[in-house]
Scaffold this motif. Structure first.
Motif: not given
Length: 726
Positions: A321-329, A331-337
């Motif tokens: 929601e902050q950087s508009n970056t797409f993460y593979l389900e 593999q999302v870092p813990e500090d990323v919302v």
């Protein structure tokens, strides 16, 4: 004036529009049909593998043109389910659905179908439609309805799978994908559309349930943001390894484009050298090797690309929601919302831009304005591949149109000219192809709506075209958010009525052969899908083969006198037969395929009767005679004459006697001693040639049979010596 009416049939009903009541009825009917046609046409275009707005192009001019140049006043022409399915089946093996080539071939196919229908109509060959027997068409229609309905499952559940060589395999994959990855908002939108259409249809069939379902789901789609789609850059993917995989796939895609062009050039060079130097020339052999190498490389690259793209489609992403970056389900870092939506990659272009989706699919942007006039390209290489499909579409589409047209003509007591209707349908497809329309035909459902709304003349279809024009010019932006799931529901609702197994059961009851043909066509259509033309061809061949088999072995019966005085099948009714006179009836046209069977049947009866003196051929069941049949009759008469058996002919029809006169057969055998108008006259001749005592006890003598009947009933006999002999 008659010739003018043939060239322009609309001149017959045009003066009727002077009556305000007729004009008003046609305007209301035309608007009513348009309200059904607009959403249906977009759905059917989607079924045909085309962008939905091409359905509006097919609904633009063809309805009016078919009404102006056809003979039916109430037939509503436009996109239909069966023809749309056949179009997709014909084109998917040679082009990618929705692509530029696919669209061009669809328009070319419409032109080819139109030219074929027009030629049939002008040559007055509408009778060729009869080669598609009703059992074949019914078996095909039932199977096609199932294929159409199951082809929409992916859009109902919001899943996408690669198509396979067989439709049933694709359906199986779709079901598996739906079990794991159903998009609930898409499924909910489809269920809502079903509920609206079914409920309104039960409340009042005249309510435009399809239009209301489309309107409600479109408004809801806009309000809830049903479509969630973004175009992103490659660097917005967090996984560097995955970025490299996408870049590699882009390189393969570019390489495929180059290889496709190289294969096209190599094929052209090979064909030109072969024409100039012959197939055995060294240069031609080298060109063929060069072509084969490039085709092999292209197949390898396409196979690799398909495998990679399949993996891409199965990947699931979440967006920061902050950087508009797409993460593979996963593999999302813990500090990323991340947002709760699950995104999937749908397409990517050569510039590295990726199309991501998290919502349901909608129709999207529809070009505003009328389709430009453009003469379709006529590629003979493609036409040769589509030739069989074009004939099948032309005949099946027209058969669907003429069936409802005949029903309406009976209801309105108007004259229907089948050949004129072929001309109208042909011109509508030709003109439509000039304005980017795919193949159209007469519609069962919309024709029923048209006549039910009070249409009196073909002007109602002109009004329908005007409403479509208004839609294309000003209303297309309103259709952007129309869910494709709604269109899939519309298709399913439209074809569900085509499934009718009761008629197949009825065919089986009436005639086992017809029932077997219908069942065979049904299962072959399901098995061969998407190559539907194969099932139709086999069905037609089998039905013709059964017909030929029956005509090759028609009934050949020995007649004898029944106690009621009539001549009947001696074997069937267990009647006594005469040992000196054999009366034989042939129930069928006598032509090259069954002459040997007839001759063998006669000779068999001759062998089994050593005291036989006369053979009387009852020709009441012979409707036609060809040269082979005439030659067989002459040879058989001469052979039996040499054996001491005289052949007599009775009750031959005029068309058969004309052939026997023209061939000289009657002059050779003698008309006075061979041909008799009535059976009794032939019997008189035979009895007079035999001894006087024979007639009294002959089983063919009606007096003899009536006396036997009288002995059983103990009633007196009065009347003439032989009944009906006068």
């Amino acid at each position: 004036m008659a010739m003018l009416y043939r060239l322009a049939p609309f001149l017959q009903w045009l003066p009727e529009l002077k009556k305000a009541s007729i004009l008003r009825a046609d305007i209301i009917a035309g608007i009513t049909v348009a309200l059904v046609l607009i959403p249906q046409s977009m759905a059917y275009a989607q079924l045909a593998g085309l962008p939905p707005y091409y359905g509006l192009y097919a609904a633009f001019l063809p309805p009016a043109v078919a009404a102006l140049f056809g003979s039916s006043r109430q037939l509503a022409t436009g996109p239909v389910a069966i023809v749309s399915l056949l179009t997709a089946a014909a084109l998917e093996p040679i082009a990618t659905a929705g692509g530029a080539s696919y669209i061009a071939y669809a328009i070319m196919l419409a032109l080819a179908v139109g030219l074929f229908q027009l030629a049939l109509g002008l040559l007055r060959l509408g009778v060729l439609v009869n080669f598609l027997s009703h059992p074949v068409v019914l078996g095909f229609t039932n199977a096609a309805a199932i294929i159409i309905a199951t082809s929409q499952l992916g859009k109902i559940f919001g899943v996408t799978v690669d198509k396979t060589a067989h439709h049933y395999e694709t359906v199986y994959r779709t079901v598996l994908a739906a079990i794991d990855n159903t998009h609930l908002p898409t499924l909910g939108m489809a269920i809502l559309a079903f509920v609206i259409m079914i409920a309104l249809k039960r409340i009042n069939p005249k309510i435009p349930n399809v239009l209301i379902a489309v309107a409600i789901t479109t408004i809801l789609s806009l309000y809830i943001g049903f479509e969630k789609r973004e175009i992103i850059e490659l660097n917005q993917l967090s996984n560097k390894t995955f970025q490299a995989m996408v870049s590699s796939e882009l390189n393969i895609t570019n390489e495929v484009s180059v290889l496709e062009q190289n294969v096209t050039n190599a094929k052209l060079r090979y064909e030109n050298l072969g024409t100039e130097f012959g197939q055995n020339d060294v240069r031609v052999i080298a060109a063929q090797q060069f072509l084969d190498n490039h085709q092999l490389k292209l197949e390898q690259r396409l196979k690799a690309s398909t495998a990679v793209r399949k993996e891409f489609k199965n990947l699931r992403f979440q967006r920061s929601e902050q950087s508009n970056t797409f993460y593979l389900e996963g593999q999302v870092p813990e500090d990323v919302v991340v947002s709760p939506d699950i995104w999937k990659m749908t397409t990517f272009d050569n510039e590295g831009k990726l199309s991501m989706e998290a919502g349901g699919r909608v129709v999207g942007k529809i070009p505003t304005g009328l389709p430009a006039m453009k003469v379709p390209t006529f590629d003979w290489a493609i036409i040769s591949q589509l030739f069989v499909s074009a004939i099948a579409i032309a005949l099946i589409g027209f058969m669907e149109a003429v069936s409802i047209a005949k029903a309406m003509a009976t209801r309105t007591r108007q004259r229907l000219d089948v050949n004129r209707e072929l001309v109208g349908q042909g011109i509508s497809n030709i003109v439509g192809s000039m304005f980017q329309s795919y193949t159209v035909s007469g519609s069962f459902s919309r024709s029923a709506v048209n006549i039910g709304a009070g249409a009196i003349t073909g002007f109602s279809s002109v009004v329908t075209t005007i409403v479509v024009v208004i839609t294309l010019l000003w209303l297309t932006p309103l259709l952007y958010h129309l869910p494709q799931a709604t269109l899939a529901a519309v298709i399913m609702m439209a074809v569900i009525g085509l499934v009718n197994f009761k008629h197949i059961k009825h065919f089986w009851t009436v005639n086992r052969a017809d029932g077997a043909v219908s069942i065979l066509t049904f299962f072959l259509t399901l098995a061969f899908a998407p190559h539907l033309e194969n099932a139709i061809m086999i069905g037609v061949i089998v039905s013709l083969a059964i017909f030929l088999y029956h005509t090759m072995k028609p009934r050949v019966v020995t007649l004898s006198r029944h106690p009621d005085g009539s001549l009947r099948d001696a074997e069937l009714f267990n009647l006594a037969i005469c040992e000196n006179i054999s009366m034989i009836r042939f129930d069928g046209s006598l032509y090259f395929a069954n002459t040997s069977y007839f001759e063998d049947s006669i000779m068999e009866k001759v062998v089994n009767k050593p005291d036989l003196k006369f053979v009387i051929v009852d020709g009441s069941g012979i409707n036609d005679l060809d040269a082979t049949g005439e030659e067989m009759l002459a040879q058989m008469t001469e052979q039996l004459q040499q054996s001491g058996i005289e052949v007599l002919f009775t009750q031959f029809k005029k068309q058969v006697m004309d052939i026997l006169w023209q061939s000289g057969f009657t002059r050779r055998v003698g008309t006075e001693k061979r041909f008799f108008r009535r059976v009794e006259s032939a019997l008189d001749y035979a009895w007079e040639a035999l001894d006087d005592e024979h007639e009294v006890d002959c089983p063919l003598n009606i007096v003899c049979q009536l006396e036997k009947s009288d002995e059983r009933t103990k009633t007196p006999i009065t009347g003439i010596r032989r009944w009906l002999h006068f």
